[in-house]
Design a protein around this motif. Structure first.
Motif, PDB file in Angstrom:
ATOM      1  N   VAL A   1       0.830  -1.206   0.000  1.00  0.00           N
ATOM      2  CA  VAL A   1       0.000   0.000   0.000  1.00  0.00           C
ATOM      3  C   VAL A   1       0.859   1.248   0.000  1.00  0.00           C
ATOM      4  O   VAL A   1       0.624   2.185  -0.775  1.00  0.00           O
ATOM      5  CB  VAL A   1      -0.943  -0.008   1.226  1.00  0.00           C
ATOM      6  CG1 VAL A   1      -1.529   1.375   1.484  1.00  0.00           C
ATOM      7  CG2 VAL A   1      -2.052  -1.032   1.039  1.00  0.00           C
ATOM      8  N   ALA A   2       1.875   1.297   0.859  1.00  0.00           N
ATOM      9  CA  ALA A   2       2.730   2.476   0.950  1.00  0.00           C
ATOM     10  C   ALA A   2       3.398   2.777  -0.382  1.00  0.00           C
ATOM     11  O   ALA A   2       3.435   3.938  -0.830  1.00  0.00           O
ATOM     12  CB  ALA A   2       3.791   2.264   2.025  1.00  0.00           C
ATOM     13  N   ARG A   3       3.913   1.748  -1.041  1.00  0.00           N
ATOM     14  CA  ARG A   3       4.633   1.973  -2.304  1.00  0.00           C
ATOM     15  C   ARG A   3       3.690   2.378  -3.434  1.00  0.00           C
ATOM     16  O   ARG A   3       4.066   3.137  -4.323  1.00  0.00           O
ATOM     17  CB  ARG A   3       5.446   0.721  -2.644  1.00  0.00           C
ATOM     18  CG  ARG A   3       6.639   0.556  -1.717  1.00  0.00           C
ATOM     19  CD  ARG A   3       7.464  -0.666  -2.013  1.00  0.00           C
ATOM     20  NE  ARG A   3       6.912  -1.897  -1.483  1.00  0.00           N
ATOM     21  CZ  ARG A   3       7.119  -2.358  -0.248  1.00  0.00           C
ATOM     22  NH1 ARG A   3       7.861  -1.666   0.599  1.00  0.00           N
ATOM     23  NH2 ARG A   3       6.596  -3.502   0.159  1.00  0.00           N
ATOM     24  N   ILE A   4       2.447   1.901  -3.384  1.00  0.00           N
ATOM     25  CA  ILE A   4       1.452   2.335  -4.373  1.00  0.00           C
ATOM     26  C   ILE A   4       1.083   3.792  -4.142  1.00  0.00           C
ATOM     27  O   ILE A   4       1.036   4.596  -5.084  1.00  0.00           O
ATOM     28  CB  ILE A   4       0.204   1.437  -4.318  1.00  0.00           C
ATOM     29  CG1 ILE A   4       0.524   0.052  -4.874  1.00  0.00           C
ATOM     30  CG2 ILE A   4      -0.947   2.068  -5.114  1.00  0.00           C
ATOM     31  CD1 ILE A   4      -0.593  -0.962  -4.688  1.00  0.00           C
ATOM     32  N   VAL A   5       0.818   4.156  -2.899  1.00  0.00           N
ATOM     33  CA  VAL A   5       0.431   5.534  -2.589  1.00  0.00           C
ATOM     34  C   VAL A   5       1.549   6.508  -2.939  1.00  0.00           C
ATOM     35  O   VAL A   5       1.301   7.583  -3.504  1.00  0.00           O
ATOM     36  CB  VAL A   5       0.028   5.656  -1.110  1.00  0.00           C
ATOM     37  CG1 VAL A   5      -0.144   7.108  -0.708  1.00  0.00           C
ATOM     38  CG2 VAL A   5      -1.261   4.879  -0.837  1.00  0.00           C
ATOM     39  N   MET A   6       2.792   6.152  -2.632  1.00  0.00           N
ATOM     40  CA  MET A   6       3.915   7.029  -2.976  1.00  0.00           C
ATOM     41  C   MET A   6       4.081   7.154  -4.488  1.00  0.00           C
ATOM     42  O   MET A   6       4.426   8.225  -4.994  1.00  0.00           O
ATOM     43  CB  MET A   6       5.196   6.518  -2.314  1.00  0.00           C
ATOM     44  CG  MET A   6       5.182   6.674  -0.796  1.00  0.00           C
ATOM     45  SD  MET A   6       6.739   6.288   0.043  1.00  0.00           S
ATOM     46  CE  MET A   6       6.889   4.538  -0.263  1.00  0.00           C
TER      47      MET A   6
ATOM     48  N   GLN B   1       7.121   4.429   7.272  1.00  0.00           N
ATOM     49  CA  GLN B   1       7.270   3.343   8.245  1.00  0.00           C
ATOM     50  C   GLN B   1       6.889   2.004   7.612  1.00  0.00           C
ATOM     51  O   GLN B   1       7.607   1.004   7.750  1.00  0.00           O
ATOM     52  CB  GLN B   1       6.391   3.615   9.461  1.00  0.00           C
ATOM     53  CG  GLN B   1       6.416   2.513  10.511  1.00  0.00           C
ATOM     54  CD  GLN B   1       5.416   2.763  11.632  1.00  0.00           C
ATOM     55  OE1 GLN B   1       4.959   3.883  11.835  1.00  0.00           O
ATOM     56  NE2 GLN B   1       5.065   1.714  12.345  1.00  0.00           N
ATOM     57  N   TRP B   2       5.752   1.966   6.930  1.00  0.00           N
ATOM     58  CA  TRP B   2       5.309   0.727   6.291  1.00  0.00           C
ATOM     59  C   TRP B   2       6.275   0.285   5.197  1.00  0.00           C
ATOM     60  O   TRP B   2       6.543  -0.904   5.037  1.00  0.00           O
ATOM     61  CB  TRP B   2       3.913   0.930   5.716  1.00  0.00           C
ATOM     62  CG  TRP B   2       2.822   0.998   6.737  1.00  0.00           C
ATOM     63  CD1 TRP B   2       2.942   0.826   8.092  1.00  0.00           C
ATOM     64  CD2 TRP B   2       1.438   1.256   6.488  1.00  0.00           C
ATOM     65  NE1 TRP B   2       1.722   0.965   8.700  1.00  0.00           N
ATOM     66  CE2 TRP B   2       0.772   1.233   7.746  1.00  0.00           C
ATOM     67  CE3 TRP B   2       0.692   1.525   5.347  1.00  0.00           C
ATOM     68  CZ2 TRP B   2      -0.596   1.445   7.864  1.00  0.00           C
ATOM     69  CZ3 TRP B   2      -0.675   1.742   5.464  1.00  0.00           C
ATOM     70  CH2 TRP B   2      -1.317   1.698   6.711  1.00  0.00           C
ATOM     71  N   ASN B   3       6.785   1.240   4.438  1.00  0.00           N
ATOM     72  CA  ASN B   3       7.738   0.929   3.373  1.00  0.00           C
ATOM     73  C   ASN B   3       8.979   0.258   3.936  1.00  0.00           C
ATOM     74  O   ASN B   3       9.550  -0.648   3.318  1.00  0.00           O
ATOM     75  CB  ASN B   3       8.113   2.221   2.645  1.00  0.00           C
ATOM     76  CG  ASN B   3       9.089   2.013   1.510  1.00  0.00           C
ATOM     77  OD1 ASN B   3       8.905   1.150   0.652  1.00  0.00           O
ATOM     78  ND2 ASN B   3      10.151   2.804   1.490  1.00  0.00           N
TER      79      ASN B   3
ATOM     80  N   PHE C   1       9.427   2.771  -6.401  1.00  0.00           N
ATOM     81  CA  PHE C   1       9.521   2.392  -4.996  1.00  0.00           C
ATOM     82  C   PHE C   1       9.427   0.878  -4.801  1.00  0.00           C
ATOM     83  O   PHE C   1       9.790   0.367  -3.738  1.00  0.00           O
ATOM     84  CB  PHE C   1       8.459   3.114  -4.181  1.00  0.00           C
ATOM     85  CG  PHE C   1       8.547   4.604  -4.320  1.00  0.00           C
ATOM     86  CD1 PHE C   1       9.646   5.294  -3.842  1.00  0.00           C
ATOM     87  CD2 PHE C   1       7.556   5.322  -4.989  1.00  0.00           C
ATOM     88  CE1 PHE C   1       9.749   6.675  -3.995  1.00  0.00           C
ATOM     89  CE2 PHE C   1       7.647   6.697  -5.139  1.00  0.00           C
ATOM     90  CZ  PHE C   1       8.753   7.373  -4.645  1.00  0.00           C
ATOM     91  N   ILE C   2       8.953   0.173  -5.825  1.00  0.00           N
ATOM     92  CA  ILE C   2       9.049  -1.286  -5.832  1.00  0.00           C
ATOM     93  C   ILE C   2      10.434  -1.690  -6.308  1.00  0.00           C
ATOM     94  O   ILE C   2      11.060  -2.589  -5.737  1.00  0.00           O
ATOM     95  CB  ILE C   2       7.956  -1.909  -6.719  1.00  0.00           C
ATOM     96  CG1 ILE C   2       6.575  -1.684  -6.098  1.00  0.00           C
ATOM     97  CG2 ILE C   2       8.204  -3.398  -6.938  1.00  0.00           C
ATOM     98  CD1 ILE C   2       5.422  -2.156  -6.955  1.00  0.00           C
ATOM     99  N   ASP C   3      10.927  -1.032  -7.331  1.00  0.00           N
ATOM    100  CA  ASP C   3      12.283  -1.315  -7.791  1.00  0.00           C
ATOM    101  C   ASP C   3      13.287  -1.113  -6.662  1.00  0.00           C
ATOM    102  O   ASP C   3      14.213  -1.906  -6.502  1.00  0.00           O
ATOM    103  CB  ASP C   3      12.646  -0.419  -8.979  1.00  0.00           C
ATOM    104  CG  ASP C   3      12.001  -0.872 -10.271  1.00  0.00           C
ATOM    105  OD1 ASP C   3      11.746  -2.084 -10.417  1.00  0.00           O
ATOM    106  OD2 ASP C   3      11.749  -0.020 -11.144  1.00  0.00           O
ATOM    107  N   ASN C   4      13.112  -0.073  -5.887  1.00  0.00           N
ATOM    108  CA  ASN C   4      13.990   0.158  -4.741  1.00  0.00           C
ATOM    109  C   ASN C   4      13.288   1.013  -3.686  1.00  0.00           C
ATOM    110  O   ASN C   4      13.211   2.235  -3.817  1.00  0.00           O
ATOM    111  CB  ASN C   4      15.292   0.834  -5.162  1.00  0.00           C
ATOM    112  CG  ASN C   4      16.349   0.761  -4.074  1.00  0.00           C
ATOM    113  OD1 ASN C   4      16.085   0.309  -2.965  1.00  0.00           O
ATOM    114  ND2 ASN C   4      17.548   1.211  -4.384  1.00  0.00           N
TER     115      ASN C   4
END
Length: 314
Positions: free
Chosen positions: A168-173, A194-196, A222-225
Motif C-alpha cells: 500500500v505504501a509503495r502504491i500511494v507514494m 514506516q510501512w515501506n 519504490f518497488i524497484d527500490n
C-alpha cells in the motif's frame, strides 16, 4: 572538476556508496541522477516516471492485464486478493459482461478513485488490485491508519494488514510521484515511510511491476527500490535493493576518506588538492561547507546526530 558525491552513515557505522540500478533497469532510469536526494531526486524521478508512461489504458482494458499482474505465483489459474491474501480463480471477477459464476472479487483502487484529480490515474494498473467484493466495500474511501495483524477497519480508517502495508505504501507514494496526488488524503507520509521500511517488497509486487511496465511503459520506482523513498523523504531506512559501489576509501578518485567505521567526531579526507566539502542531510539540505587542503584535511562532524548524510567533494 565534476562534483563527486558520497553517502555515509554516522556514529553507528560509516560507509560511502553510489546508488546504482541493476543493468537491466539502467536504460529505464538513465535520466535520473542518483547522486541527488530530497526534492531534487523526487523531481528527477517524477520527470522520468511521467515520460515513461507511454500507454494510457481505459478502465475497461484493465481486465486484459490486471489478472496476470495479480496472478498467484503458486497457481497460475488464480489471483491473489489484496488485504485478505486469498487465492481465487481468476475468472471470478465481477461484471455483467462476465458469464462466469460465481463472481467474488472486483477492483480495488488503493488510492480511492473518488479522490483522484487526474482522470488518467483511475485506470493506471499500478494502483489497482483485485479484492474480495465485501472487503472492498468495507474499506470504501477510508484513509489508511496504523494497526497490527490482519486487515481491519476503525469505522473511519483502514488498516491493510501486516502483509500488505508495504504494498500500500509503495502504491500511494507512486500515485503521489506520478500524479501529484496528496499523501494526506489517504494517510500520512510518516506512516507510509514506516510501512515501506517494515514490509519489504514481495514477489507479487515484482511480478506486477514487470507486467504493468510492459503494458503501460511505466514502473513503480519504490518497488524497484524502496530505499528511494528514504533518500527523498528520510525516515527509517528502507531496504536498498540496488547495488551500492562502496569502499573504505576512494583512492581511485584521488581521495582517501577514513576511518571506517568512524570512532570519533573527525573525518579525514586525504587529498593532494584543495577541495570544497559540503555535507547534506538525506532531504538535500546543506548543513555546512568547509574547504580542505593537502595539509589541513580534517572535517569535524561532532554537531551531526546519528543518521545518513551526503558528502559532496568539489
Amino acid at each position: 572538476m565534476k562534483p563527486i558525491y558520497f553517502l555515509f552513515l554516522f556514529l553507528s557505522t560509516l560507509s560511502f556508496a553510489q546508488l546504482t540500478p541493476p543493468l537491466e533497469l539502467q536504460p529505464y532510469y538513465s535520466g535520473v541522477d542518483f547522486s541527488l536526494t530530497g526534492n531534487s531526486l523526487y523531481n528527477d524521478l517524477a520527470t522520468e516516471t511521467i515520460a515513461n508512461h507511454t500507454t494510457f489504458l481505459t478502465y475497461t482494458e484493465r481486465h486484459d492485464y490486471l489478472y496476470d499482474a495479480d496472478e498467484d505465483p503458486s497457481n497460475t489459474s488464480n489471483v491473489i486478493l489484496v488485504y485478505s491474501g486469498e487465492s481465487r480463480n481468476e475468472n471470478e471477477w465481477l461484471s455483467g459482461a462476465n458469464p462466469y459464476n460465481p463472481q467474488t472479487f472486483n477492483t480495488e483502487h488503493i488510492y480511492p478513485r473518488s479522490l483522484l484529480d487526474n482522470s488518467n490515474a483511475e485506470a493506471d494498473l499500478h494502483l489497482l488490485r483485485v479484492c474480495d467484493i465485501d472487503i472492498n466495500t468495507s474499506r470504501g474511501n477510508d484513509p489508511f491508519t496504523s494497526g497490527s495483524g490482519g486487515y481491519s477497519s476503525t469505522g473511519s480508517a483502514w488498516y491493510p494488514g501486516d502483509d500488505w502495508k508495504g504494498d500500500v505504501a509503495r502504491i500511494v507514494m507512486y500515485v503521489n510521484l506520478r500524479y501529484n496526488e496528496p499523501l494526506t488524503d489517504v494517510g500520512s507520509l510518516n506512516l507510509f515511510l514506516q510501512w515501506n521500511a517494515e514490509d519489504p517488497v514481495s514477489t507479487i509486487e515484482e511480478q506486477r511491476n514487470n507486467i504493468i511496465s510492459g503494458a503501460q511503459g511505466v514502473r513503480n520506482p519504490f518497488i524497484d527500490n524502496p530505499y528511494l523513498a528514504t533518500l527523498i523523504w528520510g525516515g527509517t531506512s528502507a531496504e536498498n535493493r540496488w547495488t551500492t559501489l562502496s569502499t573504505n576509501n576512494f583512492e581511485s578518485y584521488g581521495y582517501k576518506i577514513y576511518p571506517n567505521p568512524i570512532a570519533g567526531d573527525i573525518i579525514n579526507i586525504k587529498t593532494d588538492q584543495t577541495l570544497k566539502v559540503e555535507v547534506f542531510n538525506v532531504l538535500g539540505k546543506s548543513l555546512f561547507t568547509k574547504t580542505i587542503y593537502p595539509n589541513n584535511n580534517k572535517i569535524d562532524i561532532s554537531t551531526l546526530k546519528k543518521g545518513m548524510y551526503l558528502v559532496r567533494l568539489d
